[in-house]
Write an enzyme that holds these catalytic residues in place. Structure first.
Site, mmCIF file in Angstrom:
data_model
loop_
_atom_site.group_PDB
_atom_site.id
_atom_site.type_symbol
_atom_site.label_atom_id
_atom_site.label_comp_id
_atom_site.label_asym_id
_atom_site.label_seq_id
_atom_site.Cartn_x
_atom_site.Cartn_y
_atom_site.Cartn_z
ATOM 1 N N GLY A 1 -5.785 -2.011 3.692
ATOM 2 C CA GLY A 1 -5.025 -2.492 2.808
ATOM 3 C C GLY A 1 -4.908 -1.661 1.470
ATOM 4 N N HIS B 1 -7.081 -0.921 -3.877
ATOM 5 C CA HIS B 1 -6.911 -2.171 -3.050
ATOM 6 C C HIS B 1 -5.749 -2.698 -3.505
ATOM 7 C CE1 HIS B 1 -6.735 -4.940 0.229
ATOM 8 N NE2 HIS B 1 -7.776 -4.552 0.593
ATOM 9 N N HIS B 2 -4.603 -2.918 -2.430
ATOM 10 C CA HIS B 2 -3.166 -3.289 -2.753
ATOM 11 C C HIS B 2 -3.174 -4.974 -3.324
ATOM 12 C CE1 HIS B 2 0.867 -2.561 -3.271
ATOM 13 N NE2 HIS B 2 0.572 -1.591 -2.479
ATOM 14 N N ALA B 3 -4.405 -5.379 -2.874
ATOM 15 C CA ALA B 3 -4.533 -6.828 -3.298
ATOM 16 C C ALA B 3 -4.637 -6.887 -4.892
ATOM 17 C CB ALA B 3 -5.737 -7.584 -2.412
ATOM 18 N N PHE C 1 2.958 2.151 -7.286
ATOM 19 C CA PHE C 1 1.780 1.840 -6.247
ATOM 20 C C PHE C 1 2.412 0.510 -5.516
ATOM 21 C CE2 PHE C 1 -0.665 4.134 -8.794
ATOM 22 C CZ PHE C 1 -1.693 4.425 -8.122
#
Lengths: 491, 491
Positions: free
Chosen positions: B43, B160-162, B387
């Site tokens: 992710g 991390h996209h989180a 992003f």
């Protein structure tokens, strides 16, 4: 990059026939190195070889290394084994032989930024070693690491313990290394087995059910969770010697080891340190004190750990306890695969202040430990299994864990010390002289330090592995090891 | 290496007070980037920056980069966020702010072996990008890659996209990069929040139960497995725009995309390719044909993919369908975090033989796609979120998967094309001129190709990502992209 030229004519039929012959099921012990893996624990072992490329005719780089490995892989079946897991986990997995090994995947290269010092090498190796192998490929990786100070090249290899037992490990090293610097590639066998096709999920499921019919109780045990159940199935699948050792441990509860800061749960990270002690120093101590080389190695470790524990204000009154893997392979078993290893637990006299007294105490402790193995031929106790060593370490650690769970018995040992005698003559890797061969072993929860030693030429090469959350200053222990050896030799 | 000097006086009390203020729960969308991760899917997103170190006063290496990041991290909260997962998974996880970020862990270096060419750089970046981030630390890594041809240095970052939405991504870039080559470190804020202590498992469990009491249906939904349930919970937690798009998709079943060899399940491996097209060429085409820059980018991709599909004898009669992420952030939402992105699906006219006809067809297709978003301010459609782009890609892919599962609707698109306008002025990283900034995005099952484009100075930097089992010759597509742009500009 495929290893064998494609053979379009009739390959499917040949492959199908070969599959009947060559597909092999993992033993319970071998499979345990797969089952133990989780987000923090890996089941592989490694080694770091330092090469002097000036003795090689061609540069030691990615392309020459791929050619070199490609020429040897026909003689190295474990490097071609791919894992076929049985769906639903109802039976132990199988290996199948795949000749389309993708060397572009397995053989890799990188360089150290300038200046290419020991600390930088350690960081790269620690990082690579912490990562699990990809189960979609045969379970090994080889890294050519360039840019070391002095123009040296390092080769880091990572091999999964599920595929590599002691015998296979020695075979791989002796096939990749040569006492001949001109190192002609070995001739491939005249009759190469055809590559096997990967079995379909349905085939594997069928195999699994067939296996179940043969062993109705097996799958139930395999599916049971928890360390106690794991240990039961381990016994069920053999590993008789450890089973006996365990019975002995239950009959005579072991002396608990003092609990230290590194006898805790680890993270997914690893740190590694390496160093060299002159074999002549070790032999000098051995001869003047009338003990074995292994006694000297253990005493050196005891002295180094004592100093490190003093630094950290946690030197226990009781001596540390070290697990020492030993081979239990008999002459009749010489040609069998599988992990024929067990372990002794010996006291490490960290509580003694005098270096010479520590050597004597180790000698006495090791003699007592060996008496526990009196039923086994004494000569075999000297034959330490190189790659199999961590197997015993891991299995004993797991046994310890299960015993703790079941009986709340305390930790039976603090660390693993494994001493592997190696060759005296110089060896060459693609024509480049191997200068050193440092082990990169494994740790597990509660067993946060492993010291493995390999002798080569006139040196003993030490490789220490831990987790940076447990022993951040691991390099200090190797410094103390080198200093302790020098101090003992000077006495 | 800790970021802030230890403050022993009263830190616990301050930390406890700060925890009440600064601990923040992930949104359902943010958490989805954690939940999607498995042994094949990651992710995170990345970027590769090429630097010319000759403009920097000090060498661009591991030590200077650690100092540089340490000076800026007080202004970059997402780089300090550590994950606290709620035991038993009964609620969404939280971030807590940890000032003891271990830069020795996060900032790393390696070098390419000689000659340090593009192929070697691609192999290293592909390998690093394929590996998941370690959740025991804030979810980012930065690699200084030395040894590139011509004395260049590359910086690969993984985030991390989180933790990183579009806004945070732009903030990080603008904090790490400077239009001023002398790049003074930014002053830390006068009032730094105290570091937060990691909450105990029990605290997290309590928080989880408290959350449950507030939202009794939440945990049930979160624990439901399967894509359809995942999508329901995604809607439940907001992400209104995609919800609307989905409703529209259900009302007007989308035209299915032709199924291609790369619209399959992927492995854990990644391959990456990059290349540059002169912005002047793209602008020349744009002006002579009266379309947008994005139309030209899409048409270039269509021409390149057509040639690649012809090479592989799989050019479909129907045009390919590309998912194009767009920002839906309104002026009022400018300061809010979270993924304010949606997506259009546009035809890629791979079926047309004439390059100019392809540009016209893309222009018409994009105009139609934009009309579907008429309810949104037209100006916003131009503001592509840098992003956040893969977020939309992933969420739409998951939606597609759930629709397939639920309604057996066919694949709505073949690939993602994301075009991110960037700065025109030169930027510096620790004083070194940034020459290029190539995106390293993400793929998922069924969506095996992502083309992300970023403009910078006078160039458009393309980054393509796939899986080597799906597109082994990814570099061929980038070659065709460069050739197609040159051919169009020459017309």
């Amino acid at each position: 990059m495929s290893i064998f030229p494609a053979d379009s004519s009739g390959r499917t039929e040949r492959a199908r026939a070969a599959q009947e012959v060559h597909m092999r099921q993992l033993s319970g012990v071998d499979a345990s190195f797969l089952h133990m893996e989780d987000s923090r624990m890996t089941g592989h072992v490694g080694g770091l070889i330092i090469l002097d490329p000036s003795t090689a005719e061609r540069p030691v780089d990615l392309e020459t290394m791929k050619e070199y490995v490609a020429a040897r892989i026909p003689a190295l079946p474990p490097l071609r084994w791919r894992l076929a897991e049985v769906p639903l986990g109802i039976d132990l997995p199988y290996w199948y032989d795949d000749h389309d090994v993708d060397l572009d995947f397995h053989v890799r290269s990188l360089a150290l930024p300038a200046p290419g010092n020991q600390q930088q090498l350690i960081e790269q190796v620690s990082r690579i070693h912490a990562r699990p192998l990809d189960r979609a490929h045969p379970l090994w990786e080889l890294y050519v690491i360039e840019g070391l100070e002095g123009g040296k090249v390092a080769i880091y290899t990572k091999l999964h313990h599920a595929a590599i037992d002691g015998k296979a490990g020695r075979m791989i090293l002796s096939t990749l290394l040569s006492p001949d610097p001109s190192c002609p590639a070995p001739q491939p066998p005249a009759e190469m087995p055809a590559s096997e096709t990967r079995p379909s999920e349905m085939e594997m499921l069928t195999r699994g059910w067939m296996g179940l019919l043969g062993h109705p109780g097996k799958s139930v045990e395999l599916m049971l969770k928890g360390a106690a159940e794991w240990q039961k199935s381990m016994q069920h699948f053999g590993y008789a010697a450890l089973g006996e050792a365990r019975t002995k441990m239950l009959d005579n509860p072991p002396v608990p080891a003092p609990r230290l800061s590194f006898n805790k749960s680890m993270t997914a990270r690893r740190n590694w340190a390496y160093g060299t002690v002159p074999l002549s120093d070790v032999k000098k101590i051995k001869e003047s004190l009338g003990c074995t080389i292994n006694d000297v190695v253990m005493a050196i470790c005891a002295g180094a750990l004592r100093q490190w524990l003093l630094d950290h204000d946690e030197l226990p009154e009781a001596p540390l306890r070290a697990m020492v893997p030993v081979s239990i392979r008999t002459a009749e078993q010489a040609d069998t695969a599988g992990n024929q290893v067990s372990a002794m637990i010996a006291e490490l006299p960290t509580h003694l202040t005098d270096p010479l007294a520590r050597v004597e105490a180790v000698h006495a402790s090791m003699s007592r430990a060996k008496e526990d193995f009196a039923a086994l031929p004494a000569a075999l106790l000297q034959e330490f299994a190189q790659f199999a060593a961590p197997a015993a370490a891991e299995l004993v650690a797991r046994t310890a864990a299960s015993l703790r769970l079941a009986d709340t018995v305390a930790l039976p040992f603090n660390l693993v010390i494994s001493n592997v005698p190696g060759p005296r003559e110089p060896l060459y890797y693609a024509g480049a002289l191997m200068e050193a061969n440092y082990p990169v072993s494994m740790i597990s929860d509660g067993m946060g330090l492993n010291i493995t030693v390999q002798s080569y030429r006139d040196n003993m090469d030490f490789g220490l592995i831990s987790c940076p959350e447990l022993i951040p200053d691991l390099e200090r222990i190797i410094d103390y090891i080198v200093a302790e050896a020098a101090a003992l030799a000077a006495v």
